[in-house]
Each structure stands twice: as C-alpha cells, then as structure tokens.
Write an enzyme that holds these catalytic residues in place. Structure first.
Site, PDB file in Angstrom:
ATOM      1  CB  SER B 279      -0.896   0.048   1.245  1.00 54.02           C
ATOM      2  OG  SER B 279      -1.545  -1.159   1.443  1.00 54.02           O
ATOM      3  CG  ASP B 351       9.757 -11.821  11.993  1.00 53.55           C
ATOM      4  OD1 ASP B 351       8.662 -12.415  11.882  1.00 53.55           O
ATOM      5  OD2 ASP B 351      10.837 -12.417  12.171  1.00 53.55           O
ATOM      6  CG  ASP B 354       9.430 -14.969  15.277  1.00 52.83           C
ATOM      7  OD1 ASP B 354       9.736 -14.774  14.093  1.00 52.83           O
ATOM      8  OD2 ASP B 354       9.650 -14.153  16.183  1.00 52.83           O
TER       9      ASP B 354
END
Lengths: 123, 819
Positions: B279, B351, B354
């Site tokens: 975006s 991130d 995990d």
C-alpha cells in the site's frame, strides 16, 4: 387437439399458481394428476405438460429478464455456459422444468390407460 | 402387469429428473431451483422500484429515528441520534448490500468453508483453524467485549445485520446463497473479530523463517548474512533517522551465543498470503500545498475482487461525523476523514510471526521440553462440519508459544525426533489490544492528541498510520504490538526449548517509530523498512523493496502548491524505479551476438525500443513488457541453481531484489553468477543473453511478432474476479497501467483497492474510488459502476454532508428507519 389445449391450459394456470407458494417440483405431481384425470393421447399429454410448465416459466422469466434481472441473467448465462445470452437462458430454464412436467404428464396419461384396459383412445 | 411398465418408467424418469435438478451435485448448483423464475436467481433482479427515493423502514429495535441519504454511487449517509442506532444502521445497510460477502469471509476466516462446499475445502478449513485464526478472534473478542464502547458498537452492528437477515425469505437470499445452496446464519460480534484476523493473516501471515533456516544450514552464517542482510543497501525508511530519541529504550534481551541450528525441514507452507500485497500513503504539510492546509492520500493494495473489499459509508452521530471505507462485517470506518482530521494505513512488514522448533518427549506428543523440563501440551479439538458427510474432528496441539500448525505431510529427516513447529503470532494475543476501539476513536478524533490516544490499543496487523489535521499537523507511525527482540530474533526458526529465545515482552506503544511535522514537510510509507538503523529496537528484516517509497518521496520533495489533484497524479504514477536502475546496465552488458538473437532484426528492434523506453508502465507500453520478463528471467537464472528447490531438495528463497541488484551491478566477479549445474563458467553477460532470448522467444510465441499486442496491459493482465471465482461475475484483462513496483501498484490480481485523497481545507474536501461498486448484487449496476473511473485513474468527489436535510445535487434517496 381440443383435449391437448384443455390439458395445456390447466397445467399452465395451475402450475403457475402452485409455484407461487410451493417449490418448483410441485409441477410433477400436478401434471401427473391432471393428465391422469383428463386422459388423452400420450403425445398430447407430454406436449401439454412440457409446454404448459415451460410457458409458466418462460413468461415470468422473460418479464424479469426485461425488468431488473437481465444483467444477472447474462452473467449466469456466461457461467453455465450459454455464451452470456440471457434469452437462451430463459428458453433453457423453461425447457428443463417443462421436461419434468412433460414426463409426469406422460406417466399420468399412460397410467390412466393401464388402469382402464380395453379402452384405446385414438385422436 | 406389463401394461404398467411404461407409466412407471415415465414416472421414474420424471422423479429422477426432478431430483437431479433440485439437488446440488458436487459443484453444480441445484439447477431448477436456481433457474426458477418463482424463487431462483431471476428474483434477485434490481429495478428502480427496489430502491425508492423515499421510504420508511420499520426496525423495532431502534431507539430513535435514523435518517439515511444515498448519493449517486449508492453510498449511505447515516444520521443517527445515538451510537446504538448508528452502528445498528451501519450493520443493517451493509448487510443489505453485502450480506453474502461478509458472511462468506467470516467462514473463510473461521475455517468453515467445508460446511458450504463439502470435502474439497477440508484441508483449507483445517489450516485456518490450525493457524489459530478462530483462536485469535476469540481472544480478541473477549477483550473487545470488556470495553463498554466496543461492546455497544459490536452488538449494535450485529443486531442491525440480524434485523436484515430476519427480513429475508429464501427467494430473497442474495444470489450466491442460491448458487451455492445454503442459507445465511445469524451474525455475532465474533464474526467481526474473525474478519480482523483475516486481515491480520493477509497482511502479516507471511514468514520466511523456515526458508532462511534451510539456507543457513546449507550455506552457513556468512553467506546468509551477505545475501540476506538485516538492512538493505538502498533504504528510504518510513521514519528516517535524524530526530533524537525522546524516550529511554528498554534493554534488549540478550541473544543466545550461537544461532540455533534448526533441523532442515521439507515442510512447505501450505498456504501463504501474497507477497505483493502492499500500500501507499502520503501526506504533505501546508507549506507545500496551495491551500496552506495539509493533504493526505492513501491507497491500500489488496487482492482485487468483486464484491469490492471496501464499502463506503458516512456515519453521523452525537459524537462524530466521519466518512470513509469500512470492511463489510466490521463496524466503524477503517480509512477516512472527518471535518478535522484524515487518516490512512499501509501494511508494516515487521516480523510478528515466528516458528519454534519443538522437542516432544515421545510420539504421543503430550509433553514438550522447555526451560529444562517437560511441559504439558494442551490439546484442542476442532469440529469441522462437512457438507454431506459426518463432522470431522481435528486435534490441534498448543504450547505456550502457540499452536502446532502443521502436523502431517512433512518429510521427517530424522526419524528419531519428529520435527514439529509451534507458531507464535501477534494475531493470537489480545491482552490490552482492541482494534475496533482504535478505529472508533480515530473516527471521532479532532486532533493529533486524539490520534495518539486512539492508536494505543491497536495491535494487529501492524500498520503505518498516517495522519493529517485541519490545524496543520502531519504525522506517521508504524503502529502495532511488536515483540521485544534481540537483533535478528525470529529471522530463522527458533529453539522452542530455550527460554532465552521466547519473546521477552513488547516494545512499549509509546516507543514505536514515529514522526510528527518533519522539517521536510511530508510523511509517507509504502511498506518499506519502518525505521532507520538508529532506531533502538529490531523490528524485522524483510520489507517491501524501496521503489515505491523512494519514488513517492522523490516526488513529494519537490511538490509546491500541491492540490488534491497533484496527489491523485502521484497515486497513478507508473514509473518503475527498478527498470530505471537496471535497464541501462542490462542493455550495455547484453552481448550482441548470434546466439542471443540480439543481432537478428527483431532483436535489434526490441533493443532499440527498450533503449528509448522511459520506464513508464503504461497500459500500451511494449518496453515494460520486455523489461519485466527479461529482468524476471535474469533473476530466475541467477538464483535458481543456488536457491531453487532442486538445489537442496527443501524450500529456500531468493535474495531480495535490493541485494540481487547490488550483486549484478557491483560484483561482476561473484561466484553466484555461475550456473553450478553446467560445466562452463557463466558470467552476467551470459545470463543476460540467455534471459533475453527467453523473453523474446516466449513473447513471440504468446503474442506473435513484436507489435502493439506486446502491450504491458496484455502481459500483466489485471483480473478482478468474483470472490467465489464465478466466470462472468468479474472483469478479466482490465486495460490499465501500473505494476507491482510502481506507485500505481496494479498487478495481475492485486492493486489499489481504494484510492483516497483528502484536502483538509475548510470545509474538508475528499476524493475516492474503488474498483467495483457499493452493491454486492451482481444484478445491480452499482456492482461495478466505479470500475471505469478507477481504471482511468480518476477519483469521485466524496459527498460529505453536515446535516441529514442538507441539499446536494448528487443525493438521490432519503430513507427513514423508524422503530
């Protein structure tokens, strides 16, 4: 010919009315009963069932195709696939239901003949 | 008795035919029920009479009268006297236009598609549940119902949806219910929570941990560090370094001395969100605009579907007057504006997901090793209803990390210790998180302080929240809950038995990267790195390439006297920075030989054409087609032998584009250039020649000799499909420019799903468009009436009313909803 028309009209009117309230397959028992009651040749019964039920679909489908459902009908006709032709879809819709009506009416006419042995009506 | 044979046979055929036509056969709908003019799809038509200019609807649950105006795009402008009625009306009117879509998407999220389509969706459903989307949604809902505001919002919205469902008879069900042969079920606040988790999955569900671990074990830490660096060579982060930190950062958790050597795994993620989703948003301060007030633009890139992913609405209540787009099924405006502020979002590639490799005590998998002892595994049984078959039960194992997502089809390399991975993901954790509350507060925000307060409960999926206000503030903030990590934690598979590798808490919400009124007079984001290397916390390493961000910032930097139209033009910018950077080098180094085909007449013409190409991905550009295919094939040839699946038999990934380009441009002697599958030694010119030949040959095969047919729009082929992939219900091959790497990031299936520009002058003026329409009914002209404007890069002015009885030339209908 006359018995065909009467049966055809009866099926067209009663099947159309019945489907306003009941599921579409009500055309089956209806055609069976009407054809068994009216008698007539097998060919006339089948034709009356087919066309009577089909007309009961063709008319409202054609009207809806012209009034609000045309765009959706052409999309469905692309999906099926009928080349996106909504009028072809009107035709096919009616024929499918008509086939059920025709077979049921045929069963009615043959059934009447089977239950009254010795009488062979020929028109 | 033989005389009964014929009638019985005829009757039997009639009954069988009727049954066949009345029953769903596999994927074939119940044909006669679908085609019946009495109850089938013909009843779904839409005429003027179905949408009267004036009408009063009776909805007994309302507290007071609600007034609704509709404009010529069928956007409802809802005026309610209290919040209950406001969200009730939003639910009711959204369902009226989008019921099937909103309900279907919640089934997608919840893993309940088998209930509708049967066994073929079973693996899909299992995956959604094992990923823990329903688990996350339930956790999230619990928090949201604890809060009085969001409980009212969610429950009123649900009641409004249910009021609409309750009015429907089967012949009025939306078309797709008839097609797929099922019925709507009552709406619940859980369904709204599920939709937010589905967004979290789309936007934060990608993970390369496993691929990186495989690479680490194959090539070692040095190569991995070299080819997969934590920070790119070229960066233009959302929040650049420069401003001094105004907070005292928490101490970072200590990293384990050695990186964990995860078992090589043949596990392949069975389903991953598209990497191309992205975006843009940008805002310019008054110093750069004609009006002296800020301008703000946002275009979220998502998969382009019909019915449209967004639904426009104006919500006017006692504490707010807001306009923008909503997700059908979730209350409040997600991206929008009011008289004082405007805001928008883009995805953060941080991130937040995990994988932990587990060690089970034995094959029964009832205990796992962690912190020096065996800990119990929690088993949750998922009951999956399957159409036409008995329910299926699936047991999912939960550790303190999270669920064990994959439990089969995994090649086990070491038979002694079956490898399983637990998933830790921010979308599962809801303590202190309340996304709906954040949006409700943004809807009511008057200034920067309100924006700041609103974002504190926004956790997942993390977004770059851009902001501009009438009083002149512009700001941006990569916002969400980010785990507090040591540098590089979670780049590879983590050791599930080592407590040092657990997530060690959270980056405080007051310490996420942020910038307010920077000296350069603009803020922007395009999914690139969140912060410069000076930011004290590790957020992740794998963000979108810098191309869009760098182009946007380059354009913003010399913007003067900007207007809404200036920003609209930038949203439609189709310059490819990657081409601009790589093509001159590629043309210079392409050997002009017989073998490459570059000397033959067509090859020479193509080279001349490319040399003249100005790097614009316009719809008719042939240069764009040639370059894209040539470059992609070059990258493929460069890395396939080293990082393709055949290289070690387990899944790896290619280095990022930034690293790849660096190697091609600056490391001509790199051993990676050689194709290790051949005996001779390849160089960059060899790869260029081979990929050039490939591109020319395949384009000639596909389109014939080079000519207008090689237009970029034909090669890219943007399709906007119906959600259920029904042929005839979408738009294939939309003729438009743009590319995934341009600001106008229109690809094959993804693109700007909503373009908005807001001018914060007084009164505020705003513009927007999405590639579809307000109605979800494929019989309606409002199903896709905005597509043409979207395709040609135009925006509609958005009708923003101050009062229910305001006159506006574009208003078409006025309804009253009364109790």
């Amino acid at each position: 010919m006359k018995s065909f028309f009467i049966l055809f009209l009866l099926i067209f009117v009663l099947a159309s009315l019945a489907q306003l309230l009941l599921p579409w397959w009500v055309v089956g028992p209806l055609c069976l009963g009407l054809a068994a009651w009216r008698g007539g040749s097998a060919r006339a019964a089948f034709g009356a069932g087919l066309l009577g039920v089909a007309l009961g679909w063709w008319l409202p489908a054609a009207w809806l195709n012209l009034n609000g459902a045309g765009l959706l009908a052409s999309r469905v006709a692309t999906l099926l696939p009928l080349g996106g032709n909504s009028w072809l879809l009107v035709l096919v819709s009616g024929l499918l239901a008509g086939l059920v009506g025709g077979l049921a009416a045929l069963a009615g006419a043959w059934g009447r003949r089977a239950s009254t042995p010795g009488i062979h009506q020929v028109h | 008795m033989l005389r009964w044979l014929k009638p019985v046979l005829a009757l039997l055929s009639a009954v069988v035919l009727a049954w066949v036509l009345n029953t769903k056969q596999g994927d074939v709908p119940p044909v006669a029920r679908l085609l019946s003019p009495y109850g089938g799809f013909w009843q779904n038509g839409e005429t003027a009479a179905d949408f009267p200019d004036q009408q009063t609807l009776r909805l007994p649950a309302l507290h007071q009268t609600v007034r609704v105006r509709f404009d010529d795009r069928r956007v409802p402008h809802i005026f309610a006297e209290n919040d209950h009625d406001l969200y009730y009306a939003q639910g009711y009117l959204t369902a009226r236009d989008r019921l099937w879509q909103m309900e279907f998407m919640t089934r997608v999220a919840a893993g309940r598609i088998s209930e509708v389509v049967g066994e073929r969706a079973l693996e899909y459903d299992r995956f959604q549940r094992r990923m823990g989307l329903p688990f996350g949604a339930e956790n999230s809902l619990r928090e949201m119902l604890k809060n009085d505001t969001t409980r009212l919002v969610l429950e009123s919205y649900a009641a409004g949806v249910n009021a609409y469902i309750g009015q429907l008879s089967p012949k009025e069900y939306p078309f797709e219910y008839k097609m797929l042969d099922y019925a709507p079920e009552p709406w619940t606040p859980l369904k709204s929570a599920l939709l937010l988790k589905l967004m979290a999955w789309d936007l934060s569900g990608r993970s390369d941990d496993l691929r990186l671990s495989n690479i680490l074990s194959k090539y070692g830490p040095e190569v991995t560090r070299d080819l997969f660096p934590d920070f790119p060579f070229r960066a233009d982060p959302v929040v650049p370094d420069g401003a001094p930190l105004d907070f005292q950062p928490l101490p970072l958790p200590p990293a384990p001395p050695l990186p964990f050597a995860a078992a090589v795994s043949g596990l392949v993620p069975s389903r991953e969100p598209d990497a191309e989703l992205g975006s843009n948003n940008f805002a310019v301060a008054g110093s750069r605009t004609a009006s002296g007030k800020p301008l703000l633009a946002n275009d979220p890139h998502l998969q382009l579907n019909l019915p449209s992913i967004w639904y426009q609405v104006q919500l006017h209540g006692p504490t707010q007057n807001v306009y923008g787009v909503t997700i059908p099924g979730a209350p409040a405006v997600i991206i929008g504006f009011n008289a004082d502020v405007a805001w928008g979002v883009t995805n953060v590639g941080g991130d937040v997901l995990d994988w932990y490799q587990l060690k089970f005590k034995d094959a029964s998998r009832r205990e796992y090793w962690h912190a020096g002892r065996w800990k119990p595994v929690r088993r949750m049984v998922e009951r999956i209803a399957v159409r036409g078959l008995p329910d299926r039960l699936d047991t999912v194992l939960y550790t303190h990390h999270g669920p064990v997502v994959y439990d089969q089809n995994e090649t086990v390399f070491n038979q002694q210790t079956p490898v399983r991975h637990a998933l830790r993901w921010t979308a599962h954790e809801a303590t202190g998180a309340n996304e709906v509350l954040a949006f409700v507060k943004l809807n009511r925000a008057r200034n920067y302080a309100d924006y700041d307060r609103a974002l504190r409960t926004y956790a997942s999926p993390a977004q770059n929240f851009i902001f501009a206000s009438r009083t002149g503030d512009v700001a941006i903030r990569p916002n969400g809950r980010f785990p507090l990590k040591y540098a590089g934690q979670g780049k590879f598979i983590l050791d599930g038995s080592d407590p040092r590798q657990d997530w060690q808490g959270w980056i405080p919400m007051s310490q996420t990267p942020r910038v307010l009124n920077p000296a350069r007079g603009y803020v922007s984001s395009a999914n690139q790195h969140s912060a410069g290397p000076g930011y004290p916390y590790y957020l992740g390493w794998d963000y979108a390439p810098w191309d869009r961000a760098h182009r946007i910032n380059g354009q913003l930097a010399h913007m003067r006297q900007a207007t809404a139209d200036t920003l609209r033009v930038l949203q439609n910018d189709d310059l490819g920075l990657n081409a601009q950077r790589m093509l001159p080098w590629m043309l210079t180094n392409l050997p002009v030989t017989e073998a490459s085909g570059a000397t033959a007449a067509p090859g020479a013409a193509a080279r001349r054409l490319l040399a003249r190409w100005k790097y614009h991905y316009s719809a008719e550009s042939v240069g764009a087609t040639l370059f894209e295919l040539w470059y992609q094939e070059l990258v493929q040839r460069l890395w396939e032998d080293d990082f393709g699946k055949s290289a070690i038999g387990s899944k790896m990934r290619f280095p990022a584009r930034d690293r790849t380009n660096q190697l091609l441009l600056a490391e001509p002697g790199s051993p990676w250039l050689d194709d290790r599958r051949t005996t001779q030694k390849e160089t960059a010119p060899d790869l260029l020649a081979a990929s050039w030949k490939f591109a020319m040959d395949s384009l000639t095969r596909k389109f014939g000799p080079m000519g207008p047919k090689w237009a970029w729009a034909n090669q890219k082929s943007t399709d906007i499909n119906h959600l259920a992939q029904l042929p005839g219900f979408g738009h294939a091959d939309v003729w438009c420019g743009g590319s995934p790497g341009s600001v106008n990031a229109t690809g094959a299936r993804n693109g700007p799903s909503w373009r908005m520009v807001v001018d914060l002058a007084t009164p505020v003026r705003a513009y927007g468009i999405f590639p579809g329409g307000q109605s979800g009914n494929p019989a309606s002209v409002y199903y896709d009436d905005m597509l043409e404007s979207w395709r040609t890069g135009r925006l509609d002015e958005l009708v923003f009313l101050q009062a229910a009885d305001e006159n506006h030339p574009r208003l078409q209908a006025a309804w009253r909803l009364e109790k």
